[in-house]
Design a protein around this motif. Structure first.
Motif, short mmCIF file in Angstrom:
data_model
loop_
_atom_site.label_atom_id
_atom_site.label_comp_id
_atom_site.label_asym_id
_atom_site.label_seq_id
_atom_site.Cartn_x
_atom_site.Cartn_y
_atom_site.Cartn_z
N GLY A 194 0.78 -1.24 0.00
CA GLY A 194 0.00 0.00 0.00
C GLY A 194 0.80 1.26 0.00
O GLY A 194 0.28 2.31 -0.40
N LEU A 225 -4.30 6.46 10.55
CA LEU A 225 -3.95 5.74 9.33
C LEU A 225 -5.15 4.98 8.78
O LEU A 225 -5.37 4.95 7.56
CB LEU A 225 -2.79 4.78 9.62
CG LEU A 225 -2.31 3.93 8.44
CD1 LEU A 225 -1.78 4.83 7.33
CD2 LEU A 225 -1.23 2.96 8.90
N VAL A 253 -6.73 5.58 5.17
CA VAL A 253 -6.92 4.49 4.20
C VAL A 253 -8.38 4.42 3.78
O VAL A 253 -8.69 4.26 2.58
CB VAL A 253 -6.44 3.16 4.81
CG1 VAL A 253 -6.84 1.99 3.90
CG2 VAL A 253 -4.93 3.18 5.00
N TYR A 254 -9.28 4.58 4.72
CA TYR A 254 -10.70 4.55 4.37
C TYR A 254 -11.06 5.73 3.44
O TYR A 254 -11.79 5.56 2.45
CB TYR A 254 -11.54 4.61 5.64
CG TYR A 254 -13.03 4.72 5.36
CD1 TYR A 254 -13.77 3.60 4.97
CD2 TYR A 254 -13.68 5.95 5.47
CE1 TYR A 254 -15.12 3.70 4.70
CE2 TYR A 254 -15.03 6.06 5.19
CZ TYR A 254 -15.75 4.93 4.81
OH TYR A 254 -17.09 5.04 4.53
N LYS A 308 -9.69 5.00 -0.03
CA LYS A 308 -10.49 3.99 -0.73
C LYS A 308 -11.87 4.51 -1.08
O LYS A 308 -12.43 4.14 -2.12
CB LYS A 308 -10.63 2.74 0.15
CG LYS A 308 -9.33 2.03 0.44
CD LYS A 308 -8.71 1.46 -0.83
CE LYS A 308 -7.44 0.69 -0.51
NZ LYS A 308 -6.81 0.13 -1.75
#
Length: 249
Positions: free
Chosen positions: A56, A105, A109-110, A113
């Motif tokens: 990632g 974090l 990330v959410y 996405k």
């Protein structure tokens, strides 16, 4: 040995992976200039998609660097050992900020996405708009230069037409000078002829007057030399001649 066997499919996948770059120039649209040094000064290329990453956020180039030295498992062993060393020696202390960072974090990330594709599409449109603006400016400049070249060619054509027009005007001026020259010659001819005719007529008149005066002088002289008796005898002789002619008729 196992690391080399695991590395071979990864390298094959990398070779078969299509390139994710696109050129912002039009070098392929036309013939490249021979004066451009593409070896030392290549044309810049803008990445259309981000580079390949693993886990990632780790660039794939880091793993490729370890592959040549340690094989496929080297980067993972190095990362795990480094993290274990930092945590065991308490060089990196897991305090409350660490867990807050993990929460942050997860949120990041959410968000990536969830909203990343939308934002990426919007930014791609903006980039395409900026690129289209740059391309339109370049195309307009090329079009204006092409129009300037065409205008220059037309001006050269008009200049050639002006040269032909000047030649035609020179010929017309030459014809006008020739006509004026012939007209003046005709004027001189008519004036000289008129004067010569005047002299001829004058000489003719002088000759007629001289003849008339001479005839008058001779007649007067003859008339003065004839006596009345001679005139009477001549008249009678003429009458006799007429009578003899009439008798013969």
């Amino acid at each position: 040995m196992f690391s080399r066997l695991a590395l071979r499919p990864a390298l094959q996948c990398r070779v078969l992976q299509p390139s994710s770059v696109r050129s912002t120039t039009t070098a392929s649209a036309g013939k490249e200039s021979d004066e451009r040094d593409l070896v030392n000064f290549p044309r810049p290329e803008r990445l259309e998609n981000p580079g390949k990453v693993r886990l990632g956020f780790l660039p794939d180039e880091w793993f490729q660097f370890f592959y040549k030295k340690t094989g496929v498992t080297g980067p993972y062993v190095f990362g795990t050992g480094l993290i274990t060393y930092l945590c065991s020696k308490e060089i990196y202390v897991m305090e409350h900020e660490f867990y807050s960072g993990i929460s942050l974090l997860i949120m990041i990330v959410y968000g990536v996405k969830k909203f990343g594709p939308t934002i990426a599409a919007y930014l791609d449109k903006e980039i395409d708009a900026v690129e289209a603006d740059y391309n339109s400016t370049r195309e307009n400049a090329k079009k204006s230069l092409a129009d300037a070249i065409e205008d220059e060619k037309k001006e050269q054509w008009r200049a050639e037409g002006q040269a032909m027009l000047f030649e035609a005007k020179k010929e017309n001026v030459g014809l006008q000078l020739e006509a004026a020259y012939r007209e003046r010659i005709m004027t001189v001819f008519s004036q000289v002829k008129r004067r010569l005719d005047y002299q001829v007529e004058r000489e003719n008149i002088m000759r007629r007057l001289s003849q008339k005066n001479m005839v008058s002088w001779v007649v007067d002289g003859v008339m003065k030399s004839i006596t009345p008796q001679q005139e009477k005898e001549s008249l009678q002789k003429c009458i006799l001649d007429l009578k003899s002619l009439a008798a013969k008729a």
